[in-house]
Design a protein around this motif. Structure first.
Motif, PDB file in Angstrom:
ATOM      1  N   ARG A  10       0.844  -1.195   0.000  1.00  0.00           N
ATOM      2  CA  ARG A  10       0.000   0.000   0.000  1.00  0.00           C
ATOM      3  C   ARG A  10       0.878   1.243   0.000  1.00  0.00           C
ATOM      4  O   ARG A  10       0.623   2.196   0.710  1.00  0.00           O
ATOM      5  CB  ARG A  10      -0.907   0.002   1.213  1.00  0.00           C
ATOM      6  N   TRP A  36      -1.894  -1.920  -5.488  1.00  0.00           N
ATOM      7  CA  TRP A  36      -3.134  -1.217  -5.791  1.00  0.00           C
ATOM      8  C   TRP A  36      -3.144  -0.774  -7.242  1.00  0.00           C
ATOM      9  O   TRP A  36      -4.068  -1.029  -7.989  1.00  0.00           O
ATOM     10  CB  TRP A  36      -3.282  -0.014  -4.860  1.00  0.00           C
ATOM     11  N   LYS A  37      -2.067  -0.075  -7.668  1.00  0.00           N
ATOM     12  CA  LYS A  37      -1.923   0.362  -9.045  1.00  0.00           C
ATOM     13  C   LYS A  37      -0.489   0.086  -9.484  1.00  0.00           C
ATOM     14  O   LYS A  37       0.428   0.114  -8.683  1.00  0.00           O
ATOM     15  CB  LYS A  37      -2.212   1.858  -9.178  1.00  0.00           C
TER      16      LYS A  37
END
Length: 116
Positions: A10, A36-37
């Motif tokens: 994260r 996440w990305k």
């Protein structure tokens, strides 16, 4: 690590690389790194390709949850294909930059200019 040998990353854009290095070093064979990305994992496409290549050699999977890289899941054949295309594009981009740089330097020399 979460159950099922899944590491969750994260990281915010402001987090320093040592945290990323620590996370990557903690991963073991058959683990999966979940981000996440995709832009949270690498500084640029070249860096990203290097990281994923290292993970693959170590037997570690990568899953991207959102964003344009959400199709990347190197634990599946389709995800490996998508990432392979990313890697090919990164190589193509490097070659284009190199060719343009050489052409620009040659054109400058032809005009009598020499870089320092």
């Amino acid at each position: 690590m979460l159950p099922g040998n899944t590491a969750v990353n994260r990281m915010a854009a402001a987090v320093a690389p040592p945290e990323l290095d620590g996370c990557l070093k903690a991963l073991r064979e058959s683990d999966t790194l979940v981000v996440w990305k995709l832009d949270r994992l690498g500084r640029d496409l070249r860096h990203l390709v290097t990281i994923v290549d290292d993970l693959t050699k170590r037997g570690v999977g990568l899953k991207v949850l959102t964003g344009q890289g959400a199709a990347v899941d190197t634990t599946t054949a389709q995800g490996k294909l998508v990432f392979g295309i990313f890697a090919a594009l990164a190589e193509f981009q490097r070659e284009l930059i190199s060719e343009r740089t050489i052409a620009g330097l040659q054109a400058a020399r032809a005009r009598g200019r020499h870089g320092g």
